[in-house]
Design a protein around this motif. Structure first.
Motif, short mmCIF file in Angstrom:
data_model
loop_
_atom_site.label_atom_id
_atom_site.label_comp_id
_atom_site.label_asym_id
_atom_site.label_seq_id
_atom_site.Cartn_x
_atom_site.Cartn_y
_atom_site.Cartn_z
N MET A 1 -37.23 -19.24 -12.98
CA MET A 1 -38.09 -19.57 -11.86
C MET A 1 -38.67 -20.97 -12.04
N ASN B 1 -39.98 -20.50 -6.73
CA ASN B 1 -38.69 -19.98 -6.31
C ASN B 1 -37.95 -19.45 -7.52
N PHE B 2 -37.01 -18.53 -7.27
CA PHE B 2 -36.19 -17.95 -8.32
C PHE B 2 -34.77 -18.49 -8.23
N VAL C 1 -32.35 -23.48 -10.49
CA VAL C 1 -33.30 -23.05 -9.46
C VAL C 1 -33.47 -24.21 -8.49
#
Length: 816
Positions: free
Chosen positions: A387, A410-411, A444
């Protein structure tokens, strides 16, 4: 009787003719007739000797060769006619003088034929080795290749870097007999009556820490008395093992593999250790104390394990008692025995398997995104997800639990690769110095970015079971440091947010310290880092340098997979702040077997990749066949992965191609290029820059490479001309070269583009003779990088910057 003056003249004429014929390589495939040659084309204007001065074409530093002058071509034809007339059979009775003259003529004939055949033999040899699409090309000019070991060990005799791919000690330890191994207790203490001990000076270490390993005699008497011949001397060995034996590990390593003495990371004799410290200026050559009992390691490498240990071994030759036919006088009857004298036990590395390393940014096809790559230890079965947390406000990242409205996250995804994914040896051999696991490779994407804004970010691994409760994850993640970058400029914007022109750096052919026995790759990386940091400070939060483009021959790992981590660790000093956009070169992709359907990540279906009969596309990747490059780097997804792609940034449309793949008319890459060029909006992006590894035009006298350039021009020079590409950037040749402006079909100011070769990022420099070509404007054999400044829609500045002092050694304006 002496030879007459007329005879001498004829012989001198023949000698000159043989030299000219041998060196006249007409690589101007469209200009065979003198009527097609441009009488107004500029000659080679200047050459740079790498010391800061500029010399004319008569410089003794480079041998200029002329193969383009039509008057000289006609002269050669006349001399050939003269030669045929001159060497008529001698029909009269020979005298002593005529016999001598005949022998002298014969010597000159043989000399001439040998000289003429030099390039012919080279081309035939190279053609034979590449026929059938998989023989491996042979270049006349060979660079010095050395793959440094994980701990950068030096040879005791020469102080050169030990070659990880061809290491006598590694080979010896693969087949040696190891004894006394069980005398080390499972917890790492010195059990079994060991009479030596070995330790380090820290209880816990971090990557890049300087450490000192020391050892001493731990028994009665002194170590010079010997322990049945097992004493520490210059031939003794210290080896690094990670993870330490008997410790928990996040990798798939079994306990048995941990205790296996042949599963080391690196190893060196005491003599090599002394030479290494001496080369690093960590000790002086003290004649009164030549054998040190310590090893200073200035920077512990990125290992991605939680524990390591050093083991001290004695080594000696002894009779092979298992061989009934053993003979004391027969060297083949002896074996090498390694006796374990001591072990440090587990050395704990702080967050060794979980802390993000080798972080680097990349652009996507969306200017409102930025991709971040990083790696950690562990294996594919670990239940973690990568992440990123980011914000335009730096303070948000210090306590982002309480600032979720302004802090975004965000992942991403995780992957890796294995020895079995490689195409052939040595890349697919899982042993010290060759394949080692890259562990986990994460990517990512930061999304919804405002244009041209400074963002701050950090990355880490989150346990998947916690992903639903985002307010509680902070204390369970090992985060990277906080870094920053400037988001991309939209297409069509001619200035940065603070009113500055777009500036970025370009180069090719780098490697790491020790590749080519120098530190020039590291020095170019240091200057690149300085450019990025200085201009950021200058801009007070803005980014002067917006990108770094590297078009092939990146790490030069070539099967020594630890070099990928060394190189990425080196370039991450700046690639955490600006996107690093890369392409492939021959040392990332070229292979001769083992590829094909399901194996070649670029989709080529032939086992040997791309191997045209006219090319010198051999096995320069040593079997990697693009696998590490394609997995470690995700480039804009509008072409074929890392191999060919394009993107817009400000006023520039950049195209990355692969000259290691087919680009002839009708090929997949050619059709993609044609489609991409036809879709460029020249109102938004008036500048079109093409980057690839191999140049179309070169002046270095290497016949096979000249042939490749000719075929590249035949394949797609007309396409680039049709769509008015402005600049062609390449590497492959380890020097700097700039062509005349408007180059097309070997003629200057002919509606074409400027060609620049800048394979100067650190690999060993070229030192071959040069060809005189009318389209050559500047050449310099020194390390450095290119800096591009896009002033506006009609003016672009290219500068070649030396890595010696940061001075500009060449510059040219491209004007529309």
């Amino acid at each position: 009787m002496s030879t007459s003056s007329s005879e001498k003249t004829k012989l001198l004429q023949y000698k000159q003719l043989s030299i000219e014929v041998a060196t006249a390589q007409d690589d101007d495939y469209d200009d065979h007739s003198s009527s097609n040659r441009s009488s107004s084309s500029p000659s080679l204007s200047s050459y740079h000797n790498g010391s800061g001065s500029t010399t004319h074409a008569t410089s003794q530093h480079y041998q200029q060769r002329d193969g383009t002058n039509p008057q000289k071509s006609a002269c050669k034809r006349r001399r050939l006619h003269f030669l045929m007339k001159y060497f008529q059979p001698i029909t009269s009775t020979p005298t002593n003088s005529t016999r001598f003259l005949f022998l002298l003529r014969g010597c000159f004939v043989l000399l001439g034929l040998f000289t003429i055949s030099r390039h012919v033999v080279q081309i035939i040899w190279y053609s034979n080795t590449t026929s059938g699409g998989g023989g491996g090309g042979v270049e006349q000019h060979h660079h010095f290749h050395s793959w440094p070991t994980v701990l950068s060990i030096r040879n005791n005799a020469t102080a050169d870097y030990v070659n990880a791919l061809d290491n006598f000690l590694y080979d010896e330890m693969k087949v040696a007999t190891f004894v006394n191994v069980d005398d080390a207790d499972a917890d790492g203490t010195q059990g079994g009556g060991m009479k030596y001990n070995i330790k380090i000076d820290k209880d816990m270490i971090e990557f890049h820490d300087n450490i000192t390993v020391s050892w001493n005699f731990n028994g009665a008497g002194n170590d010079k008395d010997g322990l049945k011949g097992d004493l520490v001397d210059t031939d003794s060995v210290i080896a690094l093992y990670c993870p330490a034996a008997g410790t928990a590990t996040t990798t798939a390593t079994t306990t048995k593999e941990q205790f296996n003495p042949k599963n080391f990371i690196d190893a060196a004799t005491i003599s090599q250790i002394q030479s290494t410290m001496l080369a690093q200026n960590l000790i002086t050559d003290d004649l009164n104390d030549k054998i040190k009992k310590y090893w200073k390691i200035p920077s512990f490498p990125v290992i991605k394990e939680d524990t390591c240990e050093f083991r001290l071994w004695s080594r000696r030759h002894t009779m092979d008692t298992t061989n009934a036919n053993a003979n004391a006088n027969d060297g083949n009857s002896h074996i090498m025995v390694y006796n374990l004298l001591a072990t440090t036990g587990p050395i704990h590395i702080k967050n060794g398997s979980t802390i993000p390393t080798t972080i680097h940014l990349a652009l996507t096809t969306n200017n409102h995104e930025m991709l971040v790559h990083f790696s950690t230890g562990g294996n594919e079965n670990v239940n973690q997800i990568p992440m990123v947390v980011y914000s335009a406000i730096k303070e948000d990242l210090d306590n982002h639990n309480n600032n979720m409205t302004s802090c975004q996250f965000n992942f991403g995804s995780t992957t890796t690769y294995h020895a079995s994914d490689m195409c052939h040896s040595p890349a697919n051999l899982q042993e010290p110095g060759k394949f080692s696991s890259p562990h986990l490779l994460h990517s990512v994407t930061m999304v919804n970015l405002e244009a041209d804004v400074r963002y701050y970010y950090k990355v880490g691994l989150l346990d998947r079971s916690q992903a639903k409760n985002m307010l509680d994850f902070e204390n369970d993640i090992v985060w990277s440091d906080v870094y920053s970058f400037q988001s991309a400029m939209p297409a069509g914007v001619d200035q940065t947010r603070d009113g500055k022109p777009l500036t970025f750096l370009v180069y090719a052919d780098q490697g790491v310290s020790g590749y080519g026995n120098g530190d020039d790759g590291d020095r170019v990386a240091t200057y690149t880092q300085r450019e990025v940091e200085d201009r950021e400070e200058e801009e007070e939060g803005g980014a002067g340098i917006r990108m770094v483009h590297h078009f092939g021959d990146l790490s030069y790992a070539q099967g020594a997979s630890h070099m990928w981590d060394i190189w990425l660790d080196m370039v991450s000093r700046f690639a955490t702040s600006v996107p690093l956009m890369v392409g492939v070169g021959n040392h990332e992709y070229d292979h001769v077997t083992g590829g094909g359907i399901g194996k070649d990540p670029s989709g080529v279906i032939t086992p040997g990749g791309y191997n045209p009969k006219w090319g010198n596309y051999g096995s320069d990747s040593n079997g990697e066949c693009g696998v590490p490059t394609s997995i470690r780097f995700i480039m804009p997804a509008n072409g074929n992965g890392v191999y060919w792609y394009s993107y817009d940034y400000g006023l520039v449309h950049t195209i990355m191609l692969s000259t290691e793949h087919d680009i002839s008319p009708g090929s997949e890459q050619f059709l993609w290029l044609e489609m991409d060029l036809s879709a460029v909006n020249r109102t938004l992006t008036p500048w079109v820059i093409l980057e690839t590894h191999r140049p179309m035009y070169m002046i270095e006298d290497i016949a096979p490479n000249t042939q490749v350039g000719i075929h590249l021009r035949q394949n797609f020079e007309e396409l680039l001309h049709r769509y008015n590409v402005d600049l062609y950037l390449a590497g492959h040749y380890h020097a700097y070269f700039r062509s005349c402006p408007g180059l097309y079909k070997s003629r200057c100011k002919n509606g074409g583009m400027t060609h620049i070769t800048i394979g100067t990022a650190g690999a060993e420099l070229d030192s071959v003779p040069l060809l005189r070509k009318p389209w050559s404007a500047f050449f310099s054999a020194e390390w450095g990088y290119g800096r591009i400044t896009v002033a506006n829609a009609t003016a672009l500045l290219f500068e070649f910057v030396s890595d010696q002092d940061g001075s500009t050694k060449d510059s040219t304006w491209l004007l529309k």
